[in-house]
Enzyme design. Sequence first.
Site, PDB file in Angstrom:
ATOM      1  N   ASP A 134       0.830  -1.198   0.000  1.00 13.00           N
ATOM      2  CA  ASP A 134       0.000   0.000   0.000  1.00 13.00           C
ATOM      3  C   ASP A 134       0.870   1.256   0.000  1.00 13.00           C
ATOM      4  O   ASP A 134       2.021   1.222  -0.452  1.00 13.00           O
ATOM      5  CB  ASP A 134      -0.948  -0.015   1.199  1.00 13.00           C
ATOM      6  CG  ASP A 134      -2.310   0.568   0.870  1.00 13.00           C
ATOM      7  OD1 ASP A 134      -2.380   1.806   0.734  1.00 13.00           O
ATOM      8  OD2 ASP A 134      -3.275  -0.190   0.744  1.00 13.00           O
ATOM      9  N   SER A 191     -11.280  -0.467  -1.527  1.00  8.06           N
ATOM     10  CA  SER A 191     -10.063  -0.443  -0.712  1.00  8.06           C
ATOM     11  C   SER A 191     -10.381  -0.729   0.744  1.00  8.06           C
ATOM     12  O   SER A 191      -9.580  -1.340   1.462  1.00  8.06           O
ATOM     13  CB  SER A 191      -9.377   0.930  -0.812  1.00  8.06           C
ATOM     14  OG  SER A 191      -8.619   1.045  -1.978  1.00  8.06           O
ATOM     15  N   HIS A 236      -4.015   6.300   2.924  1.00  9.70           N
ATOM     16  CA  HIS A 236      -4.671   5.080   2.461  1.00  9.70           C
ATOM     17  C   HIS A 236      -4.156   3.843   3.188  1.00  9.70           C
ATOM     18  O   HIS A 236      -4.929   3.038   3.723  1.00  9.70           O
ATOM     19  CB  HIS A 236      -4.462   4.940   0.949  1.00  9.70           C
ATOM     20  CG  HIS A 236      -5.255   3.858   0.303  1.00  9.70           C
ATOM     21  ND1 HIS A 236      -4.848   2.542   0.277  1.00  9.70           N
ATOM     22  CD2 HIS A 236      -6.434   3.893  -0.365  1.00  9.70           C
ATOM     23  CE1 HIS A 236      -5.737   1.819  -0.376  1.00  9.70           C
ATOM     24  NE2 HIS A 236      -6.710   2.610  -0.776  1.00  9.70           N
TER      25      HIS A 236
END
Length: 780
Positions: free
Chosen positions: A147, A550, A215
């Site tokens: 990620d 996600s 994220h």
Amino acid sequence: MMRCLTITIMFFMFFFLSVIQKCKSETSKSGDYIIYMGAASSDGSTDNDHVELLSSLLQRSGKTPMHRYKHGFSGFAAHLSEDEAHLIAKQPGVLSVFPDQMLQLHTTRSWDFLVQESYQRDTYFTEMNYEQESEMHEGDTIIGFLDSGIWPEAQSFNDRHMGPVPEKWKGTCMRGKKTQPDSFRCNRKLIGARYYNSSFFLDPDYETPRDFLGHGTHVASIAAGQIIANASYYGLASGIMRGGSPSSRIAMYRACSLLGCRGSSILAAFDDAIADGVDVISISMGLWPDNLLEDPLSIGSFHAVERGITVVCSVGNSGPSSQSVFNAAPWMITVAASTIDRGFESNILLGGDENRLIEGFGINIANIDKTQAYPLIHARSAKKIDANEEAARNCAPDTLDQTIVKGKIVVCDSDLDNQVIQWKSDEVKRLGGIGMVLVDDESMDLSFIDPSFLVTIIKPEDGIQIMSYINSTREPIATIMPTRSRTGHMLAPSIPSFSSRGPYLLTRSILKPDIAAPGVNILASWLVGDRNAAPEGKPPPLFNIESGTSMSCPHVSGIAARLKSRYPSWSPAAIRSAIMTTAVQMTNTGSHITTETGEKATPYDFGAGQVTIFGPSSPGLIYETNHMDYLNFLGYYGFTSDQIKKISNRIPQGFACPEQSNRGDISNINYPSISISNFNGKESRRVSRTVTNVASRLIGDEDTVYTVSIDAPEGLLVRVIPRRLHFRKIGDKLSYQVIFSSTTTILKDDAFGSITWSNGMYNVRSPFVVTSKDDNDSER
């Protein structure tokens, strides 16, 4: 023999270097390429010799490989001209050479909701406390995240009550090369971190595992964050926040930057994660499917699964279009998004009259008087003279008159394609509007709206009521009420429009997605001190609300980690089977799960259904998709025996691709779901499946009989042979056949149904789809 080999290598080196030199002198486009050479050799000899030879030859010609892959698979990445890439592709041992593309990220209450879903289904586990169940097994399970990095100081990653780092962990904690490298620290929770840079994106600020996007921090806390009391987003969605497997360890592999995620870095992260000893790999990104041998995620995940690592991927945010799924290779667990029962109410009061209250939803943290009434207009009445009326109704940029919008609440329609909500709200805000009311029956995602600006979303029928009020008075006014979060009253789950849909673009004979999990307005940890995420006039948040597949992916990653810790010997396929066959297809009100527009959801929307937490821990039976199934899949798909023998070093002696096979035969791999393509109705189609008894000895149901039930649509005949399976002991494997036939010549539409095996305690459900279309029928 040795002398002959040496002469061959010397000749090859001379030839290769001479061609490389020639390529330099000719005009040719250049770029970053990935050279994939299949499985890493078991003894570190022959295959790796090819890699070392090619990479050393490149170095002699001034080409330094960016990455070398040697642990889980063989290959490297380098900056090459097109001619050089074509030359290398022809060399022995090379399976594919392809451009280093950029992959994109697929960007609390969710776990409480899943617990409730499990309780509705699994009475055996209703007495078990969630935290106790978590702490029983998970401490040695490691989840690796590929990620954007991680913020180690976030509360979710503290190591309170964590034991020593598991001995199986072979990884490292890279601190980076910034001016203060010691600022990044791992602990007993965050046990490892790495970062990867490519020639495309070299920035000293990114030579660190630290997350600058949010994220990676968000998804890691969803899957494995510690239990945090009093978590909220400025008082909204407040409560206890936890990861799905709060006792699991975290290893972060930062392969993404502001521009995206380089394929070469993704493969490097896979290679390291395999060597480091992770149990689960969680990936919330994707690349549009084109060629399995040119997809870094398909390649890396194959070799990870081959070594017993479960790989969980997001399905993508390209819905609701058909054939929009990403990450659909059969060795992956592919996760769609769903909603939870928490809503963020932001109602509208018309004319100061409490009897004229319109239900809306939004997240508003605006620093204005929320009890005051403001003038209310429809965007149509603020249209510029030269603007298109339809565009103005939808609050498109440069279509509204600022003198009319300023100081008012503006009602905007949402019936144009490719219109992003944030564009509309930004335009109204730019023109001095007080707030926006959006008429939209599909938008559930609030994470992209500026919370410092008053925005609420209403249904079309309520939009009609507002227009009736506006037209009934000379000076319409409205108040957008303060946001409050409510749980338990919303119909859930449903499938949001952004979640990508099946069937799989490369073959209809595998059913994807596999499962759905919460992915709309999910609260999780964020970057500490991130002022860019702070609404106007507010301090930086410790937690943030995000949406996307996600967020769905790490929900399943956490559950996979729980299963791996409880059943260490289970394979990735067993874990996937347990998750899929125990899924639910009903909402919290007992109705069938729908899409965002209210249509009945199908397996193309949610796979086997909505994931549950406790159900997978006791599935009764599992479908063990073994390594031979995956090799056969490659053969059915069209790869040659020679290619497959390079891809895997676990090839049975005498292996050869099945003769006269085609992609339709993919339906026969031992998958927990069934997908039949090119069904003409004139002849029946037969597939076989094998199930393994994994019932609990504690309950005493080793010797048990399962009976099948079939749910099939009108016009499709489905028979199962035999209809009863008698297992004598745990570990027994029994097979059955499913025969599909039709009462009509051809199916007009895709036919969906299910097969369920039950022994009175366990219900083992497999969805199926039957279609007359084949792989050449594109719906895009």
